[in-house]
Design a protein around this motif. Structure first.
Motif: not given
Length: 69
Positions: A54-56, A62-63
């Motif tokens: 999966a694309p990060i 960050m949230s």
């Protein structure tokens, strides 16, 4: 009749296996891994593969980091 069945269930007759029969049973039993353990391992592997491919989403990461503080 039901009373007789219930007594038999509570006090089942002992199985009198000969040592040779016990040995045969032990050898014929498959010492394989329990299917549930195999399934859990497969699910964990699938989840790892999905996470790795999966694309990060950096903003989402960050949230999550911000919420921990």
């Amino acid at each position: 009749m039901a009373d007789h069945i219930q007594k038999k269930a509570l006090n089942p007759e002992a199985h009198n296996f000969s040592p040779a029969q016990l040995e045969q049973n032990a050898q014929s039993r498959n010492p394989g891994i329990h299917p549930l353990i195999l399934w859990e391992q497969e699910e964990a592997d699938k989840a790892k593969a999905a996470a790795a491919s999966a694309p990060i989403d950096v903003k989402a990461m960050m949230s999550k980091v911000d919420r921990k503080n």
